[in-house]
Design a protein around this motif. Structure first.
Motif, mmCIF file in Angstrom:
data_model
loop_
_atom_site.group_PDB
_atom_site.id
_atom_site.type_symbol
_atom_site.label_atom_id
_atom_site.label_comp_id
_atom_site.label_asym_id
_atom_site.label_seq_id
_atom_site.Cartn_x
_atom_site.Cartn_y
_atom_site.Cartn_z
ATOM 1 N N LYS A 45 -10.446 -8.955 -0.484
ATOM 2 C CA LYS A 45 -10.597 -8.236 -1.742
ATOM 3 C C LYS A 45 -9.750 -6.976 -1.786
ATOM 4 C CE LYS A 45 -15.321 -9.694 -2.826
ATOM 5 N NZ LYS A 45 -16.709 -9.215 -3.075
ATOM 6 N N ARG A 46 -9.345 -6.502 -0.622
ATOM 7 C CA ARG A 46 -8.636 -5.222 -0.574
ATOM 8 C C ARG A 46 -7.772 -5.172 0.679
ATOM 9 N NH1 ARG A 46 -13.658 -5.124 1.135
ATOM 10 N NH2 ARG A 46 -14.427 -5.261 -1.001
ATOM 11 N N ILE A 47 -6.793 -4.278 0.679
ATOM 12 C CA ILE A 47 -5.893 -4.091 1.819
ATOM 13 C C ILE A 47 -5.887 -2.625 2.224
ATOM 14 C CG2 ILE A 47 -3.470 -4.152 2.565
ATOM 15 C CD1 ILE A 47 -3.055 -6.528 0.682
ATOM 16 N N ALA A 156 1.314 -1.499 -5.848
ATOM 17 C CA ALA A 156 1.358 -1.586 -7.305
ATOM 18 C C ALA A 156 1.221 -3.032 -7.770
ATOM 19 C CB ALA A 156 2.660 -0.973 -7.830
ATOM 20 N N TRP A 157 1.859 -3.969 -7.048
ATOM 21 C CA TRP A 157 1.747 -5.382 -7.401
ATOM 22 C C TRP A 157 0.313 -5.870 -7.250
ATOM 23 C CZ3 TRP A 157 4.888 -8.123 -10.199
ATOM 24 C CH2 TRP A 157 6.267 -7.879 -10.193
ATOM 25 N N VAL A 158 -0.356 -5.453 -6.176
ATOM 26 C CA VAL A 158 -1.754 -5.851 -5.972
ATOM 27 C C VAL A 158 -2.635 -5.294 -7.082
ATOM 28 C CG1 VAL A 158 -3.766 -5.532 -4.467
ATOM 29 C CG2 VAL A 158 -1.559 -6.177 -3.482
ATOM 30 N N PRO A 170 -8.482 4.820 -8.977
ATOM 31 C CA PRO A 170 -7.259 4.015 -9.124
ATOM 32 C C PRO A 170 -7.358 2.721 -8.313
ATOM 33 C CG PRO A 170 -6.770 6.298 -8.494
ATOM 34 C CD PRO A 170 -8.236 6.104 -8.313
ATOM 35 N N GLY A 171 -6.520 1.780 -8.635
ATOM 36 C CA GLY A 171 -6.451 0.551 -7.861
ATOM 37 C C GLY A 171 -5.624 0.709 -6.600
ATOM 38 N N PHE A 172 -4.857 1.795 -6.503
ATOM 39 C CA PHE A 172 -3.915 1.996 -5.396
ATOM 40 C C PHE A 172 -3.895 3.479 -5.048
ATOM 41 C CE2 PHE A 172 0.998 1.852 -4.501
ATOM 42 C CZ PHE A 172 0.773 2.147 -3.174
ATOM 43 N N VAL A 309 -11.393 0.263 -4.246
ATOM 44 C CA VAL A 309 -9.951 0.469 -4.382
ATOM 45 C C VAL A 309 -9.234 -0.703 -3.723
ATOM 46 C CG1 VAL A 309 -8.007 1.992 -3.854
ATOM 47 C CG2 VAL A 309 -10.248 2.968 -4.408
ATOM 48 N N ARG A 310 -8.340 -1.324 -4.437
ATOM 49 C CA ARG A 310 -7.711 -2.560 -3.965
ATOM 50 C C ARG A 310 -6.737 -2.360 -2.821
ATOM 51 N NH1 ARG A 310 -10.237 -7.237 -5.478
ATOM 52 N NH2 ARG A 310 -10.629 -7.268 -7.731
ATOM 53 N N PHE A 311 -5.967 -1.279 -2.876
ATOM 54 C CA PHE A 311 -4.924 -1.058 -1.873
ATOM 55 C C PHE A 311 -4.958 0.406 -1.452
ATOM 56 C CE2 PHE A 311 -0.843 -0.609 0.088
ATOM 57 C CZ PHE A 311 -0.441 -1.876 0.489
ATOM 58 N N VAL A 312 -5.200 0.631 -0.167
ATOM 59 C CA VAL A 312 -5.231 1.992 0.376
ATOM 60 C C VAL A 312 -4.191 2.067 1.486
ATOM 61 C CG1 VAL A 312 -6.628 3.815 1.411
ATOM 62 C CG2 VAL A 312 -7.717 2.108 -0.075
#
Length: 463
Positions: A45-47, A156-158, A170-172, A309-312
């Motif tokens: 679900k997240r990176i 940003a793509w994720v 934010p998502g990123f 948050v999807r991408f940290v």
């Protein structure tokens, strides 16, 4: 018919602009998690990307080479790359001993005694390779898939593909990012909507204690007044959209304004490490001045991950040393490893104990590796090496306790089950439920994607 998110919006009668702002922004997160956003069931679900700025040496960390130890100070018995960053001499054995750990029996350098105890959770890719021997180009390549153009970063793509699970964050997010070698381009959304750009917390020249979102608090205006001012701005924006029709850039701006307002409530709580127990601080090494800085970054990463948050991204970029040891390899790599080893181990243990490691993909590595041949005076340095290096993953749908691919007997070239940077990106997206060939964005007359016209999913590491 398969549509990209942009195509879907543009073909609707009035895009997002026809919706009431409140509904638009409240539903954006859930809409991003619809079946439309994923191409197949996601394994992660997240990176969390642990970026080691400067290029850690694979042959001194996670790629043990017994033959290199035997042939110390002998000439390299095959040709060096046609393009090199700088001249190098004879072979240089690793100054550190390796031991085998866990049920997998994988050899890990004594530089990483804490991470070594988690080795059965690691999927170590020893056959990474790229195309650029310079920091700037290689950093852009690992972050954006290209070393020559301005393109959206993988975070940003994720975010574009999946959105965020928390509409107030934010998502990123990128924590203490480096401002060198690509700088903001490494976390930029480029031509993707602005709301998918990475939100930076501090930068690499500051202590992580100072890692905050700029302009989070408005000392001159109450929250009620801010809301009234924002409502007026949004009313004007909405009026323009109603008369002009869809405008992706303006719609992204509306979303970013609203997100910035909502973050004022959510972000301080997410950054409040005082809410964590003393034992948790100790697990991440925050009670030790050597590990405290990176430990805080890793703990913040976990807190953002559990908030959706999807991408940290967490960057280790010691401004004095980094991982770029053309000389003083022993001192530099020793210092860097001491700063990150315990915090990384703490993060892996913490995620696992909370059940978060199952659907959180942790990625570790730098922009390239180092040469097995010596550079500098005193037989104590290594040059840049994009021809063969190591990155590892943990959790989120990858097999633990394995080494995938291999470099030659000295660790110079990737030779077995080679994994290009494009393949890495394709695999990361696949684990998130996204087909890298279908996650596209049309800009300047052509469709763009993170992997451009290349990349293959590395099936051999999937669980």
């Amino acid at each position: 018919m398969n549509l990209t998110r942009r195509q879907l919006l543009s073909q609707c009668s009035a895009g997002f602009g026809s919706l009431a702002l409140g509904s638009l922004l409240a539903d954006e997160g859930s809409a991003a998690n619809s079946s439309f956003a994923t191409h197949f069931p996601a394994r992660a679900k997240r990176i969390i990307f642990l970026f080691m700025k400067g290029g850690p040496s694979q042959i001194d960390t996670f790629d043990y080479k017994p033959q290199l130890q035997k042939d110390d100070q002998k000439p390299l018995p095959f040709d060096k790359p046609r393009v090199q960053f700088a001249p190098t001499g004879d072979l240089l054995a690793s100054p550190w001993k390796f031991r085998r750990y866990g049920e997998s029996g994988i050899a890990v350098s004594e530089l990483f005694p804490h991470v070594a105890k988690c080795v059965d959770d690691l999927c170590i890719i020893n056959s990474m390779h790229g195309s650029n021997p310079a920091h700037g180009g290689a950093c852009l390549k690992i972050h954006t898939g290209t070393d020559t153009f301005v393109r959206p970063s993988m975070g940003a793509w994720v975010s574009y593909g999946l959105g965020t699970e928390n509409e107030n964050l934010p998502g990123f997010i990128t924590i203490c990012p480096t401002l060198a070698h690509g700088g903001t381009k490494n976390w930029s959304s480029a031509f993707l909507p602005a709301s998918h750009s990475g939100t930076p917390l501090g930068n690499a020249s500051q202590s992580s204690e100072q890692a905050r979102v700029k302009y989070m608090h408005n000392a001159q205006m109450s929250r009620k007044s801010q809301r009234m001012q924002l409502d007026m701005t949004q009313t004007l924006n909405q009026s323009f959209l109603d008369s002009s029709g869809p405008d992706a850039e303006l719609e992204a701006r509306i979303a970013s304004f609203e997100l910035a307002f909502r973050m004022q409530t959510e972000m301080p709580a997410a950054l409040d490490l005082a809410a964590e127990t003393k034992s948790m601080h100790s697990l991440y090494g925050i009670d030790d001045p050597i590990t405290a800085d990176f430990g805080r970054q890793c703990l913040m990463a976990r807190r953002f991950a559990e908030r959706g948050v999807r991408f940290v991204q967490v960057t280790h970029s010691n401004t004095d040393v980094q991982w770029d040891q053309h000389g003083n390899l022993r001192k530099g790599h020793q210092q860097n490893a001491l700063e990150v080893d315990k915090p990384i181990s703490g993060l892996l243990q913490d995620l696992k104990s909370r059940g978060l490691l199952d659907d959180t993909l942790v990625l570790w590595g730098g922009e390239f590796g180092r040469t097995p041949t010596c550079q500098g005076t005193g037989h104590d340095g290594r040059d840049h090496n994009p021809e063969g290096f190591t990155m590892w993953m943990a959790g989120g749908g990858v097999r633990g306790g394995i080494q995938y691919g291999a470099t030659d007997q000295y660790g110079y070239y990737a030779v077995e089950n080679k994994v290009h940077v494009h393949d890495l990106h394709a695999t990361l997206l696949h684990l998130m439920g996204l087909d890298h060939e279908r996650l596209t964005f049309r800009y300047a007359g052509r469709d763009f994607r993170l992997t451009d016209v290349a990349g293959h999913v590395v099936d051999g590491i999937l669980s």
